[in-house]
Scaffold this motif. Sequence first.
Motif, PDB file in Angstrom:
ATOM      1  N   ILE A 151      23.165 -32.063  -8.728  1.00 24.68           N
ATOM      2  CA  ILE A 151      22.621 -32.231  -7.376  1.00 24.68           C
ATOM      3  C   ILE A 151      21.173 -31.744  -7.315  1.00 24.68           C
ATOM      4  CG2 ILE A 151      22.821 -31.486  -4.977  1.00 24.68           C
ATOM      5  CD1 ILE A 151      25.849 -31.288  -5.434  1.00 24.68           C
ATOM      6  N   LYS A 152      20.888 -30.607  -7.964  1.00 21.82           N
ATOM      7  CA  LYS A 152      19.517 -30.088  -7.956  1.00 21.82           C
ATOM      8  C   LYS A 152      18.549 -31.069  -8.613  1.00 21.82           C
ATOM      9  CE  LYS A 152      20.592 -25.136  -7.858  1.00 21.82           C
ATOM     10  NZ  LYS A 152      20.494 -23.841  -8.587  1.00 21.82           N
ATOM     11  N   ALA A 153      18.978 -31.688  -9.715  1.00 25.12           N
ATOM     12  CA  ALA A 153      18.129 -32.669 -10.381  1.00 25.12           C
ATOM     13  C   ALA A 153      17.955 -33.902  -9.509  1.00 25.12           C
ATOM     14  CB  ALA A 153      18.720 -33.052 -11.734  1.00 25.12           C
ATOM     15  N   ASP A 154      19.007 -34.261  -8.789  1.00 24.37           N
ATOM     16  CA  ASP A 154      18.944 -35.386  -7.853  1.00 24.37           C
ATOM     17  C   ASP A 154      17.870 -35.123  -6.797  1.00 24.37           C
ATOM     18  OD1 ASP A 154      19.394 -37.098  -5.640  1.00 24.37           O
ATOM     19  OD2 ASP A 154      21.482 -37.377  -6.208  1.00 24.37           O
ATOM     20  N   MET A 155      17.939 -33.950  -6.178  1.00 26.75           N
ATOM     21  CA  MET A 155      16.970 -33.597  -5.142  1.00 26.75           C
ATOM     22  C   MET A 155      15.557 -33.496  -5.720  1.00 26.75           C
ATOM     23  SD  MET A 155      19.252 -30.770  -3.083  1.00 26.75           S
ATOM     24  CE  MET A 155      17.940 -30.387  -1.913  1.00 26.75           C
ATOM     25  N   ALA A 156      15.452 -32.969  -6.942  1.00 22.32           N
ATOM     26  CA  ALA A 156      14.141 -32.831  -7.574  1.00 22.32           C
ATOM     27  C   ALA A 156      13.517 -34.192  -7.839  1.00 22.32           C
ATOM     28  CB  ALA A 156      14.266 -32.040  -8.872  1.00 22.32           C
ATOM     29  N   PHE A 157      14.322 -35.178  -8.150  1.00 21.39           N
ATOM     30  CA  PHE A 157      13.819 -36.539  -8.377  1.00 21.39           C
ATOM     31  C   PHE A 157      13.147 -37.064  -7.111  1.00 21.39           C
ATOM     32  CE2 PHE A 157      14.429 -41.152  -8.164  1.00 21.39           C
ATOM     33  CZ  PHE A 157      13.861 -41.567  -9.366  1.00 21.39           C
ATOM     34  N   HIS A 158      13.820 -36.915  -5.983  1.00 25.18           N
ATOM     35  CA  HIS A 158      13.252 -37.388  -4.713  1.00 25.18           C
ATOM     36  C   HIS A 158      12.036 -36.553  -4.322  1.00 25.18           C
ATOM     37  CE1 HIS A 158      16.296 -40.392  -3.566  1.00 25.18           C
ATOM     38  NE2 HIS A 158      17.129 -39.615  -4.254  1.00 25.18           N
ATOM     39  N   GLN A 159      12.091 -35.248  -4.593  1.00 27.04           N
ATOM     40  CA  GLN A 159      10.943 -34.400  -4.282  1.00 27.04           C
ATOM     41  C   GLN A 159       9.738 -34.783  -5.126  1.00 27.04           C
ATOM     42  OE1 GLN A 159      10.835 -32.325  -1.764  1.00 27.04           O
ATOM     43  NE2 GLN A 159       8.700 -31.820  -2.196  1.00 27.04           N
ATOM     44  N   ALA A 160       9.974 -35.148  -6.385  1.00 27.09           N
ATOM     45  CA  ALA A 160       8.879 -35.551  -7.268  1.00 27.09           C
ATOM     46  C   ALA A 160       8.206 -36.818  -6.767  1.00 27.09           C
ATOM     47  CB  ALA A 160       9.390 -35.750  -8.691  1.00 27.09           C
ATOM     48  N   ILE A 161       8.996 -37.722  -6.195  1.00 26.05           N
ATOM     49  CA  ILE A 161       8.408 -38.933  -5.610  1.00 26.05           C
ATOM     50  C   ILE A 161       7.493 -38.549  -4.455  1.00 26.05           C
ATOM     51  CG2 ILE A 161       8.940 -41.016  -4.276  1.00 26.05           C
ATOM     52  CD1 ILE A 161      11.424 -41.365  -6.021  1.00 26.05           C
ATOM     53  N   ALA A 162       7.941 -37.606  -3.620  1.00 21.50           N
ATOM     54  CA  ALA A 162       7.103 -37.143  -2.512  1.00 21.50           C
ATOM     55  C   ALA A 162       5.809 -36.531  -3.033  1.00 21.50           C
ATOM     56  CB  ALA A 162       7.867 -36.129  -1.656  1.00 21.50           C
ATOM     57  N   GLU A 163       5.909 -35.796  -4.135  1.00 19.65           N
ATOM     58  CA  GLU A 163       4.729 -35.112  -4.674  1.00 19.65           C
ATOM     59  C   GLU A 163       3.688 -36.085  -5.215  1.00 19.65           C
ATOM     60  OE1 GLU A 163       6.493 -32.423  -7.415  1.00 19.65           O
ATOM     61  OE2 GLU A 163       7.185 -31.045  -5.837  1.00 19.65           O
ATOM     62  N   THR A 164       4.105 -37.288  -5.571  1.00 18.36           N
ATOM     63  CA  THR A 164       3.121 -38.270  -6.047  1.00 18.36           C
ATOM     64  C   THR A 164       2.174 -38.702  -4.937  1.00 18.36           C
ATOM     65  OG1 THR A 164       4.496 -40.229  -5.576  1.00 18.36           O
ATOM     66  CG2 THR A 164       4.770 -39.184  -7.737  1.00 18.36           C
ATOM     67  N   THR A 165       2.563 -38.489  -3.665  1.00 14.49           N
ATOM     68  CA  THR A 165       1.688 -38.886  -2.564  1.00 14.49           C
ATOM     69  C   THR A 165       0.477 -37.975  -2.446  1.00 14.49           C
ATOM     70  OG1 THR A 165       2.746 -37.507  -0.855  1.00 14.49           O
ATOM     71  CG2 THR A 165       3.718 -39.684  -1.282  1.00 14.49           C
ATOM     72  N   GLY A 166       0.616 -36.726  -2.902  1.00 15.79           N
ATOM     73  CA  GLY A 166      -0.487 -35.782  -2.781  1.00 15.79           C
ATOM     74  C   GLY A 166      -0.696 -35.290  -1.365  1.00 15.79           C
ATOM     75  N   ASN A 167       0.203 -35.676  -0.440  1.00 17.46           N
ATOM     76  CA  ASN A 167       0.072 -35.278   0.966  1.00 17.46           C
ATOM     77  C   ASN A 167       0.983 -34.082   1.226  1.00 17.46           C
ATOM     78  OD1 ASN A 167       0.545 -35.090   3.845  1.00 17.46           O
ATOM     79  ND2 ASN A 167      -0.298 -37.143   4.059  1.00 17.46           N
ATOM     80  N   PRO A 168       0.425 -32.895   1.517  1.00 15.26           N
ATOM     81  CA  PRO A 168       1.253 -31.698   1.671  1.00 15.26           C
ATOM     82  C   PRO A 168       2.254 -31.785   2.810  1.00 15.26           C
ATOM     83  CG  PRO A 168      -1.004 -31.279   2.378  1.00 15.26           C
ATOM     84  CD  PRO A 168      -1.017 -32.607   1.687  1.00 15.26           C
ATOM     85  N   ILE A 169       1.942 -32.595   3.835  1.00 11.73           N
ATOM     86  CA  ILE A 169       2.885 -32.740   4.947  1.00 11.73           C
ATOM     87  C   ILE A 169       4.078 -33.574   4.507  1.00 11.73           C
ATOM     88  CG2 ILE A 169       3.207 -33.670   7.276  1.00 11.73           C
ATOM     89  CD1 ILE A 169       0.351 -32.916   7.898  1.00 11.73           C
ATOM     90  N   PHE A 170       3.834 -34.675   3.796  1.00  9.58           N
ATOM     91  CA  PHE A 170       4.936 -35.473   3.265  1.00  9.58           C
ATOM     92  C   PHE A 170       5.819 -34.624   2.353  1.00  9.58           C
ATOM     93  CE2 PHE A 170       2.426 -39.750   3.421  1.00  9.58           C
ATOM     94  CZ  PHE A 170       2.527 -39.735   4.804  1.00  9.58           C
ATOM     95  N   ILE A 171       5.173 -33.846   1.487  1.00  2.81           N
ATOM     96  CA  ILE A 171       5.908 -33.024   0.527  1.00  2.81           C
ATOM     97  C   ILE A 171       6.775 -32.000   1.252  1.00  2.81           C
ATOM     98  CG2 ILE A 171       5.658 -31.323  -1.325  1.00  2.81           C
ATOM     99  CD1 ILE A 171       3.031 -32.822  -2.086  1.00  2.81           C
ATOM    100  N   ALA A 172       6.217 -31.331   2.252  1.00  2.00           N
ATOM    101  CA  ALA A 172       6.960 -30.304   2.990  1.00  2.00           C
ATOM    102  C   ALA A 172       8.098 -30.913   3.791  1.00  2.00           C
ATOM    103  CB  ALA A 172       6.016 -29.536   3.913  1.00  2.00           C
ATOM    104  N   VAL A 173       7.845 -32.047   4.442  1.00  2.00           N
ATOM    105  CA  VAL A 173       8.890 -32.696   5.234  1.00  2.00           C
ATOM    106  C   VAL A 173      10.016 -33.170   4.330  1.00  2.00           C
ATOM    107  CG1 VAL A 173       9.412 -34.719   6.657  1.00  2.00           C
ATOM    108  CG2 VAL A 173       7.370 -33.367   7.139  1.00  2.00           C
ATOM    109  N   SER A 174       9.668 -33.736   3.183  1.00  2.00           N
ATOM    110  CA  SER A 174      10.682 -34.196   2.239  1.00  2.00           C
ATOM    111  C   SER A 174      11.558 -33.038   1.776  1.00  2.00           C
ATOM    112  CB  SER A 174      10.013 -34.852   1.020  1.00  2.00           C
ATOM    113  OG  SER A 174      10.965 -35.192   0.044  1.00  2.00           O
ATOM    114  N   ARG A 175      10.931 -31.923   1.400  1.00  2.00           N
ATOM    115  CA  ARG A 175      11.696 -30.768   0.920  1.00  2.00           C
ATOM    116  C   ARG A 175      12.612 -30.227   2.014  1.00  2.00           C
ATOM    117  NH1 ARG A 175       7.807 -28.091  -1.036  1.00  2.00           N
ATOM    118  NH2 ARG A 175       8.188 -28.562  -3.234  1.00  2.00           N
TER     119      ARG A 175
END
Length: 237
Positions: A151-175
């Motif tokens: 499950i942690k790897a699953d969530m990390a996969f989606h979080q990594a996609i958010a991190e590709t945006t470079g937008n800290p708000i997108f990243i924080a909202v996703s997490r």
Amino acid sequence: MSDALKISRRKLSDDVFDRLYAMLLNGDYTPGDHLPSERELMELFGVGRPAIREAMQSLERLGLVAIQHGQRPRVLAPTAEGLLSQIELTAMHMLSSSPQSLEHLKEARTFFELGMVARAARTAEEADIVRLEELVERQRHELNRDAGAFIKADMAFHQAIAETTGNPIFIAVSRAMLDWLAHFHTSMLHWKGNEHITLEEHGRILEAIRRHDEAGAVAEMRAHLERARALYVSEQT
């Protein structure tokens, strides 16, 4: 006179908080600066130590200042992640007590994920692709071994996609959304063959991102999330 019309007296600490907050908004003190000492603030505002300490604790709870024993409070740089952490307890209470709110969160997650995977497909660099590959491999390694790690790897996969945006708000909202939803993801879900399906879906999403196929990435992510939405259930049901 009706109690509804009476004007209640404010605590001194509320007035101190308002003045300090105004100073931060006006830029009198910027991130990294130290605020005046307690004694200096007592003299400046004409109040006692309790009012200063209560106001400072309120600023600390909001993530606006850091308080360390023996040092003057230091102004912090507000972050989207810090802001969302302030509402976590309220959000969890709302989600656990309102099935409709949980559905709204699922819908919001889908909205964000589709937008983020579209950007990832447009802008992902080689390092981003490698990171996603590593996370898929981590999931594959944990298949039928450790449900929690899967499950942690699953969530990390989606979080990594958010991190590709470079937008800290997108990243924080996703997490934040992933963390909140994790509270409603029961362990039973991972003993019914869903792990294999998740891996296949993540692989297809990754392949679309690798090809910079924006429409394909969105389609694969939509199918993945629509299947996953039904698996998030309240622990109270």
